[in-house]
Design a protein around this motif. Structure first.
Motif, PDB file in Angstrom:
ATOM      1  N   LYS A 409     -45.942  39.776  17.646  1.00 28.77           N
ATOM      2  CA  LYS A 409     -45.885  39.963  19.090  1.00 28.77           C
ATOM      3  C   LYS A 409     -47.136  39.360  19.708  1.00 28.77           C
ATOM      4  CE  LYS A 409     -44.990  43.610  22.464  1.00 28.77           C
ATOM      5  NZ  LYS A 409     -44.773  45.067  22.636  1.00 28.77           N
ATOM      6  N   MET A 410     -46.944  38.401  20.593  1.00 28.87           N
ATOM      7  CA  MET A 410     -48.064  37.675  21.194  1.00 28.87           C
ATOM      8  C   MET A 410     -48.612  38.462  22.382  1.00 28.87           C
ATOM      9  SD  MET A 410     -48.154  34.957  19.288  1.00 28.87           S
ATOM     10  CE  MET A 410     -49.274  33.952  20.247  1.00 28.87           C
ATOM     11  N   TRP A 411     -49.937  38.560  22.454  1.00 25.25           N
ATOM     12  CA  TRP A 411     -50.595  39.166  23.596  1.00 25.25           C
ATOM     13  C   TRP A 411     -52.019  38.639  23.683  1.00 25.25           C
ATOM     14  CZ3 TRP A 411     -54.548  42.981  22.803  1.00 25.25           C
ATOM     15  CH2 TRP A 411     -54.737  43.331  21.465  1.00 25.25           C
ATOM     16  N   ILE A 412     -52.641  38.850  24.829  1.00 28.77           N
ATOM     17  CA  ILE A 412     -53.973  38.303  25.107  1.00 28.77           C
ATOM     18  C   ILE A 412     -54.960  39.457  25.151  1.00 28.77           C
ATOM     19  CG2 ILE A 412     -55.358  36.993  26.756  1.00 28.77           C
ATOM     20  CD1 ILE A 412     -52.782  35.664  27.703  1.00 28.77           C
ATOM     21  N   ASP A 413     -56.059  39.295  24.452  1.00 28.61           N
ATOM     22  CA  ASP A 413     -57.063  40.356  24.408  1.00 28.61           C
ATOM     23  C   ASP A 413     -58.021  40.226  25.585  1.00 28.61           C
ATOM     24  OD1 ASP A 413     -58.430  38.108  23.736  1.00 28.61           O
ATOM     25  OD2 ASP A 413     -59.451  38.971  22.000  1.00 28.61           O
ATOM     26  N   ASP A 414     -59.089  41.010  25.528  1.00 30.70           N
ATOM     27  CA  ASP A 414     -60.064  41.015  26.629  1.00 30.70           C
ATOM     28  C   ASP A 414     -60.763  39.683  26.798  1.00 30.70           C
ATOM     29  OD1 ASP A 414     -59.329  43.616  26.804  1.00 30.70           O
ATOM     30  OD2 ASP A 414     -61.083  44.393  25.739  1.00 30.70           O
ATOM     31  N   GLN A 415     -60.899  38.951  25.726  1.00 34.21           N
ATOM     32  CA  GLN A 415     -61.601  37.672  25.795  1.00 34.21           C
ATOM     33  C   GLN A 415     -60.677  36.508  26.135  1.00 34.21           C
ATOM     34  OE1 GLN A 415     -64.859  37.757  25.597  1.00 34.21           O
ATOM     35  NE2 GLN A 415     -64.790  39.963  25.126  1.00 34.21           N
ATOM     36  N   GLY A 416     -59.381  36.831  26.382  1.00 34.47           N
ATOM     37  CA  GLY A 416     -58.436  35.782  26.701  1.00 34.47           C
ATOM     38  C   GLY A 416     -57.879  35.060  25.503  1.00 34.47           C
ATOM     39  N   CYS A 417     -58.079  35.605  24.326  1.00 32.36           N
ATOM     40  CA  CYS A 417     -57.582  34.961  23.110  1.00 32.36           C
ATOM     41  C   CYS A 417     -56.169  35.448  22.809  1.00 32.36           C
ATOM     42  CB  CYS A 417     -58.498  35.261  21.933  1.00 32.36           C
ATOM     43  SG  CYS A 417     -60.206  34.695  22.177  1.00 32.36           S
ATOM     44  N   ASP A 418     -55.364  34.559  22.290  1.00 36.68           N
ATOM     45  CA  ASP A 418     -54.009  34.912  21.891  1.00 36.68           C
ATOM     46  C   ASP A 418     -54.050  35.607  20.540  1.00 36.68           C
ATOM     47  OD1 ASP A 418     -53.112  33.721  24.171  1.00 36.68           O
ATOM     48  OD2 ASP A 418     -52.644  31.799  23.210  1.00 36.68           O
ATOM     49  N   LEU A 419     -53.481  36.792  20.498  1.00 33.03           N
ATOM     50  CA  LEU A 419     -53.450  37.574  19.267  1.00 33.03           C
ATOM     51  C   LEU A 419     -52.017  37.821  18.842  1.00 33.03           C
ATOM     52  CD1 LEU A 419     -56.218  40.243  19.966  1.00 33.03           C
ATOM     53  CD2 LEU A 419     -56.441  38.061  18.763  1.00 33.03           C
ATOM     54  N   ASP A 420     -51.836  37.897  17.544  1.00 36.35           N
ATOM     55  CA  ASP A 420     -50.522  38.186  16.971  1.00 36.35           C
ATOM     56  C   ASP A 420     -50.560  39.567  16.333  1.00 36.35           C
ATOM     57  OD1 ASP A 420     -49.844  35.658  17.739  1.00 36.35           O
ATOM     58  OD2 ASP A 420     -50.216  34.762  15.770  1.00 36.35           O
ATOM     59  N   GLU A 421     -49.578  40.350  16.670  1.00 42.95           N
ATOM     60  CA  GLU A 421     -49.477  41.682  16.104  1.00 42.95           C
ATOM     61  C   GLU A 421     -48.043  41.903  15.634  1.00 42.95           C
ATOM     62  OE1 GLU A 421     -50.079  46.368  17.409  1.00 42.95           O
ATOM     63  OE2 GLU A 421     -50.366  44.743  18.828  1.00 42.95           O
ATOM     64  N   PRO A 422     -47.839  42.252  14.361  1.00 42.38           N
ATOM     65  CA  PRO A 422     -46.452  42.470  13.887  1.00 42.38           C
ATOM     66  C   PRO A 422     -45.831  43.683  14.574  1.00 42.38           C
ATOM     67  CG  PRO A 422     -48.048  43.133  12.206  1.00 42.38           C
ATOM     68  CD  PRO A 422     -48.835  42.469  13.294  1.00 42.38           C
ATOM     69  N   GLU A 423     -44.563  43.545  14.887  1.00 44.01           N
ATOM     70  CA  GLU A 423     -43.861  44.602  15.600  1.00 44.01           C
ATOM     71  C   GLU A 423     -42.388  44.567  15.203  1.00 44.01           C
ATOM     72  OE1 GLU A 423     -43.316  47.714  17.049  1.00 44.01           O
ATOM     73  OE2 GLU A 423     -45.258  47.082  17.866  1.00 44.01           O
ATOM     74  N   TYR A 424     -41.724  45.716  15.350  1.00 48.51           N
ATOM     75  CA  TYR A 424     -40.293  45.799  15.069  1.00 48.51           C
ATOM     76  C   TYR A 424     -39.517  45.327  16.287  1.00 48.51           C
ATOM     77  CZ  TYR A 424     -41.760  48.853  11.231  1.00 48.51           C
ATOM     78  OH  TYR A 424     -42.363  49.359  10.112  1.00 48.51           O
ATOM     79  N   PHE A 425     -38.466  44.544  16.017  1.00 45.90           N
ATOM     80  CA  PHE A 425     -37.580  44.068  17.073  1.00 45.90           C
ATOM     81  C   PHE A 425     -36.135  44.289  16.641  1.00 45.90           C
ATOM     82  CE2 PHE A 425     -41.446  41.603  17.640  1.00 45.90           C
ATOM     83  CZ  PHE A 425     -41.674  41.707  18.996  1.00 45.90           C
ATOM     84  N   LEU A 426     -35.293  44.568  17.615  1.00 54.26           N
ATOM     85  CA  LEU A 426     -33.872  44.750  17.360  1.00 54.26           C
ATOM     86  C   LEU A 426     -33.173  43.400  17.422  1.00 54.26           C
ATOM     87  CD1 LEU A 426     -31.297  46.430  16.981  1.00 54.26           C
ATOM     88  CD2 LEU A 426     -31.239  46.734  19.466  1.00 54.26           C
ATOM     89  N   ASP A 427     -32.532  43.024  16.324  1.00 56.42           N
ATOM     90  CA  ASP A 427     -31.745  41.789  16.262  1.00 56.42           C
ATOM     91  C   ASP A 427     -30.292  42.154  16.530  1.00 56.42           C
ATOM     92  OD1 ASP A 427     -30.729  39.311  15.889  1.00 56.42           O
ATOM     93  OD2 ASP A 427     -31.474  39.023  13.841  1.00 56.42           O
ATOM     94  N   GLU A 428     -29.877  42.012  17.776  1.00 53.85           N
ATOM     95  CA  GLU A 428     -28.527  42.426  18.149  1.00 53.85           C
ATOM     96  C   GLU A 428     -27.456  41.578  17.479  1.00 53.85           C
ATOM     97  OE1 GLU A 428     -28.272  42.417  22.337  1.00 53.85           O
ATOM     98  OE2 GLU A 428     -29.705  44.072  22.620  1.00 53.85           O
ATOM     99  N   SER A 429     -27.799  40.357  17.074  1.00 55.76           N
ATOM    100  CA  SER A 429     -26.809  39.525  16.391  1.00 55.76           C
ATOM    101  C   SER A 429     -26.460  40.049  15.006  1.00 55.76           C
ATOM    102  CB  SER A 429     -27.327  38.085  16.277  1.00 55.76           C
ATOM    103  OG  SER A 429     -28.519  38.037  15.491  1.00 55.76           O
ATOM    104  N   LYS A 430     -27.302  40.920  14.454  1.00 60.75           N
ATOM    105  CA  LYS A 430     -27.033  41.490  13.136  1.00 60.75           C
ATOM    106  C   LYS A 430     -26.302  42.825  13.222  1.00 60.75           C
ATOM    107  CE  LYS A 430     -29.059  38.271  10.749  1.00 60.75           C
ATOM    108  NZ  LYS A 430     -30.244  38.571   9.953  1.00 60.75           N
ATOM    109  N   MET A 431     -25.909  43.221  14.399  1.00 65.45           N
ATOM    110  CA  MET A 431     -25.138  44.446  14.564  1.00 65.45           C
ATOM    111  C   MET A 431     -23.647  44.112  14.521  1.00 65.45           C
ATOM    112  SD  MET A 431     -26.354  47.535  14.909  1.00 65.45           S
ATOM    113  CE  MET A 431     -27.910  48.391  15.144  1.00 65.45           C
ATOM    114  N   PRO A 432     -22.841  44.912  13.807  1.00 70.00           N
ATOM    115  CA  PRO A 432     -21.390  44.667  13.810  1.00 70.00           C
ATOM    116  C   PRO A 432     -20.810  44.809  15.214  1.00 70.00           C
ATOM    117  CG  PRO A 432     -22.011  46.144  12.021  1.00 70.00           C
ATOM    118  CD  PRO A 432     -23.229  45.988  12.882  1.00 70.00           C
TER     119      PRO A 432
END
Length: 967
Positions: A409-432
């Protein structure tokens, strides 16, 4: 009726002529006294008397029927018709085929013997009694068998002797046997060119057909890989007693059955070795393999006593029906590329089979239940009702599993740097396809709440693996009958009671408190929730006793095998109760468990957010800092940024910094250097946040979320140019508030939420600067020789800035936030009761959505939405003109002191005022147009008062139509 009596009379006359010995009646039947005796049960009164009707009507009958008359004159017995006395009587024994009345051959022979006996007529006349004469006592009852008849000798008869009895020649071709049938077929075959079919033994042909039905090759049927079908080695073959057309029909039936078996076997075998195999595909292939095995076993078992090909046909027919149906089903499912598409195709097959044969419908339901098991198992592991097997899903575990996707998950910290943080996401295409959207969201949020417990509260009972086994949650599987659905709801209630016992035993806070006791005692205790040590020992002994028992016979592999074994050749029992419609099956099967588990984890997670992680404190801090609802903070920040009387933070040669307790950037003065250095910012803003928000500080003097001021590093080149202009509206756009969301609160205060807070804060700082500049436009603050244009401009600019600021802070922010806080108070009041929490739909996701909706409503009131950019551009131009006028007033005051540029400033003021008045007129006109429009969907989502906010701003700006275009 007369003719009937004539025939009877002639017959009696014949018996008397033939001198047949008729045994006389016994006396007890003829005696008059016996007839009158009421105690004699066998007496027949007047049995031999003629009918009264016959005696009275004899004359009338003779007149009406001359052929059959009752004339007795001149006859021996008085019974021969007088009309026939004149005709010659044929000799006895003489055959006359033309005679109308003649005796049977046996009676004719007896009559001839009587005629040859001497004195027969005399004896007849002497021995013949009269009709009305009563029987003498010597006469015997001719209804009884004579005594001299010898009784037959008894014989011992058996079925074996009966079967050995030779049968005579049959009268029907159907009883003549297959040989006669074959002869007729051969005789009717007049085609001399074609060779007649050969006749094969019935048992051999039946064995080959049975082997073919099982999908195997034999002497008569072999598998042709080029045609992908079985072929018959000798087409002209038949058995005795069956025509060639019937043999072909039976061959086609068995060929279809064998081809279906081979195709299903091929799919089942290739599914295991395919590189794209998945748990769902393996499960479906296993079902097909067990189906073939079960059906083949039943067919082989029942075909042992088959004695004809027609019996074999009746056994193959249901097998062929089942296999051909599943062959078509495999062809539909095999085209699906993903597991979810396979499950969707199977669910569509269940819908199509709802009105088919009962066996096919039940078999399709069982196939869907079995094939869906890998998917339902993962859902159970995700929501916490089953212990995870294999590698559990985690943020560091790779790409996720099933419908859960792990991505950065992309977000910007206090210094304006792009940070990556792993997060859970729902993949609706994998739902029956049979899972509704709201159910998919509920499943995903339930699992994410469970991971929150396991990550931040590992000692919570519901985060432990052993508690899952103790509570015994029900399985998540398909249910197709109302009775099964009712039993599922009962099991969910039992699970609810077990969970409540666990939470009650663990304490009100939901945390286990047994670890400290264990450390104090110095020994490891084997403890189970809500059970004593004696009960645990009893359960262990009972389990040991059960383990000592011999193994039971394993049950069938699954319900599908049991169903086919029981009902392949016997119909299913029809139930009177209706089954639920297939479109309702996903909700009825999965909702009971999913609803309770979702409500349970959502309520626990939300409670922990409010109690253990102080969510309300963080939200209040964001409101006070980013939304500037803290008056002390607004005063301190305005003084540090704009107060011209504060000590400067600029570095000057030979001048030492400090000394004064109030230092600031002094944007309200004629500052020349801009932008300020980082050291100036630290000096100017030091202690502003901590002194203003000291009540919400944490340990070590740090504010929640490490709230502080920082430099914005994500500015575009155009925004940087605006920041370089000290007198421009965007001079302070580089300044921002930095807040780091604690990990437990990231589900509610997301980077997207913080971005919206930042946009609002950026606009409010601009408004504060304009408000500070307009507050200096008082009569005392202007030069004494100010012209009318200057005074009017100062008055209108001050009113416009105060009106906009009042609308922004009071209507756009305070009113909307109060509504959000009221909702939070309601949520906190329902948290102690899980039932109320479930009804209110409380969850971290709901909190996040409500907070975003509140911020969207605030941004809409503050004209910060994307669709409001043209209106905001007009407002920024007006505010920039106010700042330009403030700069001009300061310059004019300085020049007036130096007596310079008087006329030039006057012309510039007049030009600014014209531009200001024109822009305000356009802005008011646009607002009036917006107020007349119906509220949009975004406005309705933003709040109930959204449709009136523009009117409130318009009322504050131009109540009497001062800026109307007609002016």
């Amino acid at each position: 009726m007369a003719g009937l009596h004539d025939v009877n009379t002639d017959t009696s006359s014949f018996f008397s002529d033939a001198r047949l010995k008729i045994p006389p009646l016994k006396k007890k039947y003829a005696d008059k006294d016996d007839e009158d005796d009421l105690s004699n049960l066998f007496a027949i009164p007047d049995f031999w008397q003629p009918s009264n009707w016959l005696a009275k009507s004899i004359e009338e009958i003779n007149k009406q029927n001359p052929l059959f008359s009752w004339g007795a004159e001149g006859t021996q017995d008085g019974l021969i018709s007088s009309q026939l006395q004149g005709h010659p009587t044929p000799e006895l024994g003489q055959e006359n085929d033309d005679a109308f009345f003649k005796l049977p051959p046996i009676l004719r022979d007896l009559a001839a013997q009587h005629a040859k006996a001497p004195g027969a007529d005399t004896a007849q006349e002497e021995d013949q009694p009269e009709l009305d004469h009563e029987l003498s006592s010597e006469e015997e009852d001719f209804w009884l068998l004579p005594d001299d008849v010898a009784s037959a000798k008894p014989q011992y008869k058996t079925w074996e002797a009966f079967e050995k009895t030779k049968e005579g020649p049959t009268s029907f071709i159907t009883e003549a046997g297959p040989a006669a049938f074959d002869s007729i077929i051969a005789a009717s075959n007049n085609d001399t060119e074609n060779k007649p079919p050969d006749i094969l033994d019935n048992s051999i042909y039946s064995a080959c057909l049975l082997t073919l039905s099982l999908g195997r090759s034999s002497l008569l049927f072999t598998w042709d890989s080029t045609q992908n079908s079985f072929t018959k080695t000798a087409p002209l073959l038949r058995t005795s007693g069956i025509t060639l057309d019937l043999i072909k029909a039976i061959d086609n039936l068995c060929l279809d059955c064998g081809n279906c078996t081979r195709h299903l076997q091929y799919y089942s075998e290739t599914a295991y070795s395919s590189p794209s195999s998945s748990p769902t595909r393996i499960a479906f292939a296993g079902v097909i393999a067990r189906l073939i095995t079960t059906v083949g076993t039943e067919l082989s078992t029942r075909s042992r006593n088959v004695r004809s090909i027609l019996q074999l046909q009746s056994l193959v027919q249901p097998v062929q029906t089942v296999l051909s149906y599943f062959k078509n089903l495999v062809q539909k499912v095999a085209t699906a590329k993903t597991d979810e598409a396979m499950l969707s195709a199977l669910f569509q097959a269940v819908q199509a089979a709802e009105y088919k044969d009962d066996l096919l419908r039940a078999a399709t339901n069982e196939v869907l239940r079995i094939v869906s098991r890998p998917w339902t198992d993962f859902v159970e592991e995700w929501i916490g009702t089953k212990v995870e097997e294999g590698i559990p899903v985690s943020k560091t575990g790779g790409l996720g599993k099933g419908f859960v996707k792990v991505a950065d998950k992309m977000w910007i910290d206090d210094q304006g740097c792009d940070l990556d943080e792993p997060e859970y996401f729902l993949d609706e295409s994998k739902m029956p396809g049979f899972v509704p959207g709201d159910m998919a969201e509920s499943i995903f949020e339930t699992g994410r709440n469970l991971r929150f417990l396991r990550e931040h509260h590992p000692e919570h009972p519901l985060a432990r693996v052993d508690v899952v086994e103790l509570t015994k949650p029900p399985r998540l599987e398909w249910e197709f009958e109302w009775e099964a659905i009712a039993r599922l709801e009962g099991r969910v209630e039992e699970y609810r009671g077990a969970v409540e016992k666990v939470l009650l035993a663990a304490g009100v806070g939901g945390e286990q408190t047994g670890d400290s006791k264990t450390e104090e005692s110095g020994a490891v205790e084997f403890a189970v929730f809500w059970k004593s040590e004696a009960e645990v020992a009893t359960n262990i002994l009972e389990s040991m006793k059960q383990m000592d028992q011999p193994l039971r016979e394993p049950p069938p592999a699954d319900d599908l095998a049991q169903l086919l074994k029981s009902h392949l050749y016997s119909p299913l029992s029809h139930k009177t109760a209706l089954s639920p419609h297939t479109s309702l099956l996903p909700l009825l099967s999965f909702s009971p468990l999913l609803t309770y588990q979702s409500a349970l984890l959502s309520q626990l997670t939300t409670t922990l957010l409010f109690t253990s992680h102080s969510l309300r404190s963080h939200l209040s801090l964001l409101n006070q800092s980013f939304l500037l609802s803290n008056g002390l903070l607004v005063a301190r920040l305005s003084s540090a940024l704009f107060d011209p009387d504060s000590s400067t933070t600029e570095r000057q040669k030979g001048v030492a910094l400090g000394g004064s307790s109030s230092m600031g950037l002094r944007l309200g003065s004629n500052r020349r250097t801009w932008p300020p250095a980082s050291s100036e910012l630290r000096l100017a803003l030091m202690g502003v946040l901590s002194d203003s928000l000291g009540g919400g500080g944490e340990k070590g003097g740090r504010l929640p979320g490490d709230l502080s001021f920082s430099i914005r590093h994500d500015l575009t080149p155009e925004e940087i140019d605006k920041c370089m202009n000290v007198d421009g509206l965007g001079a302070l756009d580089f300044l921002r508030l930095a807040y780091t969301t604690p990990p437990p609160l990231r589900a509610v205060i997301t980077p997207q939420v913080l971005a919206k807070y930042d946009r609002i804060s950026r606009l409010l700082i601009r408004v504060l600067r304009v408000l500070h500049a307009a507050s200096s436009f008082s009569t005392s603050g202007l030069p004494p020789d100010s012209e009318d244009v200057t005074l009017r401009f100062a008055w209108e600019a001050r009113g416009f800035a105060f009106a906009v600021a009042n609308y922004f802070f009071d209507i756009g922010i305070a009113k909307v936030w109060r509504r959000f806080e009221t909702w939070l108070d309601t949520i906190e009041a329902t948290l102690p009761d899980p039932a109320d929490s479930a009804r209110a739909g409380i969850s971290p996701e709901i909190l996040r959505q409500k907070q975003e909706a509140t911020l969207d409503s605030i941004m809409s009131c503050l004209l910060l939405r994307k669709r409001q950019q043209p209106v905001m551009a007009l407002l920024e131009e007006v505010l920039s003109l106010i700042l330009s006028f403030a700069r001009l007033v300061r310059i004019k005051a300085a020049d007036a002191h130096l007596e310079l540029h008087g006329q030039q400033h006057h012309d510039e003021e007049r030009d600014l005022y014209k531009r200001f008045h024109r822009k305000v007129e356009v802005f008011v006109t646009v607002l009036r147009g917006l107020s007349e429009k119906t509220p949009t969907a975004e406005g309705r989502r933003g709040g109930k008062d959204q449709e009136n906010t523009i009117e409130m701003l318009l009322t504050r700006l131009d109540l009497e139509g001062w800026y109307a275009k007609k002016r």
